[in-house]
Design a protein around this motif. Structure first.
Motif, PDB file in Angstrom:
ATOM      1  N   ASN A  22       0.840  -1.317   0.060  1.00 41.36           N
ATOM      2  CA  ASN A  22       0.037   0.025   0.153  1.00 41.36           C
ATOM      3  C   ASN A  22       0.891   1.355  -0.107  1.00 41.36           C
ATOM      4  O   ASN A  22       0.596   2.223  -0.857  1.00 41.36           O
ATOM      5  N   ASN A  26       1.002   3.961  -2.820  1.00 46.49           N
ATOM      6  CA  ASN A  26       0.799   5.540  -2.447  1.00 46.49           C
ATOM      7  C   ASN A  26       1.770   6.444  -3.019  1.00 46.49           C
ATOM      8  O   ASN A  26       1.813   7.735  -3.205  1.00 46.49           O
ATOM      9  N   SER A  31      -3.335   8.930  -1.419  1.00 48.12           N
ATOM     10  CA  SER A  31      -3.982   8.111  -0.184  1.00 48.12           C
ATOM     11  C   SER A  31      -5.395   7.640  -0.658  1.00 48.12           C
ATOM     12  O   SER A  31      -5.763   6.516  -0.367  1.00 48.12           O
ATOM     13  N   TRP A  32      -6.251   8.420  -1.080  1.00 43.64           N
ATOM     14  CA  TRP A  32      -7.611   8.007  -1.499  1.00 43.64           C
ATOM     15  C   TRP A  32      -7.549   7.126  -2.701  1.00 43.64           C
ATOM     16  O   TRP A  32      -8.307   5.966  -2.822  1.00 43.64           O
ATOM     17  N   THR A  34      -5.218   5.082  -3.365  1.00 34.43           N
ATOM     18  CA  THR A  34      -4.525   3.917  -2.724  1.00 34.43           C
ATOM     19  C   THR A  34      -5.699   2.988  -2.179  1.00 34.43           C
ATOM     20  O   THR A  34      -5.727   1.954  -2.260  1.00 34.43           O
ATOM     21  N   THR A  35      -6.387   3.826  -1.144  1.00 29.34           N
ATOM     22  CA  THR A  35      -7.391   3.036  -0.301  1.00 29.34           C
ATOM     23  C   THR A  35      -8.649   2.621  -1.289  1.00 29.34           C
ATOM     24  O   THR A  35      -8.982   1.329  -1.069  1.00 29.34           O
ATOM     25  N   VAL A  76     -11.743   1.669   5.657  1.00 27.92           N
ATOM     26  CA  VAL A  76     -11.048   3.114   5.177  1.00 27.92           C
ATOM     27  C   VAL A  76     -10.102   3.624   5.888  1.00 27.92           C
ATOM     28  O   VAL A  76      -9.010   4.001   5.737  1.00 27.92           O
ATOM     29  N   VAL A  79      -6.673   1.836   6.488  1.00 32.28           N
ATOM     30  CA  VAL A  79      -6.123   1.886   5.038  1.00 32.28           C
ATOM     31  C   VAL A  79      -5.493   3.049   5.157  1.00 32.28           C
ATOM     32  O   VAL A  79      -4.175   3.228   4.871  1.00 32.28           O
ATOM     33  N   ILE A  80      -6.341   4.406   5.215  1.00 36.62           N
ATOM     34  CA  ILE A  80      -5.448   5.662   4.987  1.00 36.62           C
ATOM     35  C   ILE A  80      -4.447   5.731   6.191  1.00 36.62           C
ATOM     36  O   ILE A  80      -3.329   6.271   6.019  1.00 36.62           O
TER      37      ILE A  80
END
Length: 167
Positions: A22, A26, A31-32, A34-35, A76, A79-80
């Motif tokens: 991840n 990124n 980031s979003w 990637t998520t 979510v 992950v973020i």
């Protein structure tokens, strides 16, 4: 019990591996993005495997509290936060803090019997165990520092390989 231990070890290895992947994704996206990619691919893989393994029974969700559906939204946040923590702290330090936080909060929720968990009596031995892990993280992070300067191109020097060493 052995099966549970093996599964927990595999899960730990997979979480660590996923966190590194991840963080690498990124580096090339936000980031979003990637998520979305991580959770979207997880959804697709889970859907396919669920249909193969359980068939139509996969969609039988009886007697489930509505607030359990929030789990996906919690994912979510996981992950973020993990992607950003890994970027800022590095994989080992970030994951060690995450695992310690998991253990500490699991101890709290078990001890209080929250979220539908069976109440497990709290003991100071459990708390001492968590504090020892926190101490280990501090030793890991603070204990390895030295004043020796590393030559260019060595891991951790912050200088690219082939760079001239001008210190």
């Amino acid at each position: 019990m052995l099966t549970g231990l093996v599964l927990a070890l595999i899960a730990g290895a997979l979480v660590s591996l996923q966190n590194i992947f991840n963080a690498k994704v990124n580096e090339h996206t936000g980031s979003w993005s990637t998520t979305t990619l991580v959770l979207g691919m997880g959804f697709a893989a889970s859907l396919v495997m669920g249909l193969i393994m359980e068939g139509k029974n996969m969609f039988t969700l009886q007697h489930m509290q509505p607030w359990y559906w929030l789990s996906g939204m919690i994912g979510v946040g996981v992950v973020i936060c993990l992607v950003q923590a890994t970027r800022i702290l590095g994989a080992t330090y970030a994951i060690s803090i995450v695992l310690t936080a998991q253990l500490g909060f699991a101890l709290l929720w078990d001890s209080l019997g929250w979220l539908g968990l069976a109440k497990v009596p709290f003991s100071f031995n459990q708390l001492i165990g968590v504090l020892i892990i926190v101490g280990g993280i501090l030793v890991f992070k603070l204990g390895g520092k030295s004043d020796a300067k590393e030559p260019a191109g060595t891991p951790g020097s912050g200088k690219p390989q082939g760079a001239l060493h001008t210190d």
